[in-house]
Enzyme design. Structure first.
Site, short mmCIF file in Angstrom:
data_model
loop_
_atom_site.label_atom_id
_atom_site.label_comp_id
_atom_site.label_asym_id
_atom_site.label_seq_id
_atom_site.Cartn_x
_atom_site.Cartn_y
_atom_site.Cartn_z
N CYS A 284 0.87 -1.17 0.00
CA CYS A 284 0.00 0.00 0.00
C CYS A 284 0.91 1.22 0.00
O CYS A 284 1.57 1.51 0.99
CB CYS A 284 -0.92 -0.01 1.23
N GLU B 98 -3.46 1.12 -6.27
CA GLU B 98 -2.46 0.11 -6.57
C GLU B 98 -2.19 0.12 -8.07
O GLU B 98 -3.05 0.51 -8.86
CB GLU B 98 -2.95 -1.27 -6.11
#
Length: 255
Positions: A2, A111
């Site tokens: 992340c 992402e």
């Protein structure tokens, strides 16, 4: 992993969701990046055991964990994530895992999926958010680093786990999401040892998130507007989710 996320909910929504005693006003943030201050929630010691006020507090911490034993942070790699599979025993995170577990409120995260286009490898960003549009909380760890000159700074990392089948089409890791019903158990470092909350550090169900392809404007930290989450055009669809393999009925089984 992340490496970017967003928190766009209103402060009163975050307050109600996390159950903190108080929360200062803050603007919507559409592109939160490493080294920036992030909102975290931690268990607080009760000054009055008989009080009915919540025993959680919210504060800002630098996104980039610095272990307490570090002599010079410049010698360390930037630790924005901690692998949940090894955080309990890893020297960098062991103490925080035992004593300073936190929640990181979020609206979703970004992402990047690597793909080859026109003979060149590129990365397509995705805005990944809960399908129901609700707030979520990442599991995280906090450490207050004291420098040689006596100054202190709160630092934090977000825990990650192996991606579920839906998101593994984009990346093999994803943030640990702590369900609201598990906030108390996760934050209670006094009574809940790391091994007792290990079951919370897992991937959410395959249908929990939706992944929306967005433009590469999110790549620049200086871009911070709501337009970052608008769907991008002409993006190839994600590969189909792999179906779980079924046993071969033609083979005899002893079980």
């Amino acid at each position: 992993m992340c490496g970017r996320y967003a928190l766009t909910s209103k402060p009163d929504e975050v307050l109600d969701f996390t159950g903190v005693a108080a929360l200062d006003d803050f603007p919507a943030r559409f592109n939160i990046a490493p080294t920036q201050p992030i909102l975290v929630v931690m268990q607080a010691e009760r000054s009055d055991p008989g009080s009915n006020l919540p025993d959680r507090r919210a504060f800002l911490a630098r996104w980039g964990f610095i272990p307490g034993w570090a002599k010079d942070p410049k010698d360390l790699s930037l630790m924005i994530n901690a692998r949940s599979e090894s955080a309990i025993g890893k020297p960098s995170f062991r103490a925080a895992m035992r004593h300073r577990r936190i929640l990181v409120p979020a609206s979703g995260f970004y992402e990047w999926r690597r793909q080859e286009k026109s003979g060149e490898e590129k990365s397509q960003p995705y805005w990944i958010r809960p399908k129901n549009g609700a707030l979520i909380a990442f599991g995280g760890l906090m450490e207050t680093y004291a420098s040689a000159d006596g100054s202190e700074i709160d630092t934090a990392a977000i825990l990650t786990t192996g991606a579920n089948r839906a998101l593994s089409r984009i990346h093999d890791r994803m943030p640990v999401v702590i369900g609201q019903e598990d906030f108390t158990r996760w934050l209670d470092c006094r009574l809940q040892e790391p091994r007792e909350v290990k079951d919370l550090m897992k991937a959410v169900d395959d249908d929990f998130f939706e992944a929306i392809p967005v433009s590469d404007r999110v790549n620049k930290v200086s871009n911070m507007g709501a337009e970052l989450q608008l769907p991008a055009e002409d993006v190839a669809p994600l590969p189909a989710i792999r179906q779980k393999s079924k046993p071969d009925d033609s083979q005899l089984s002893l079980f």
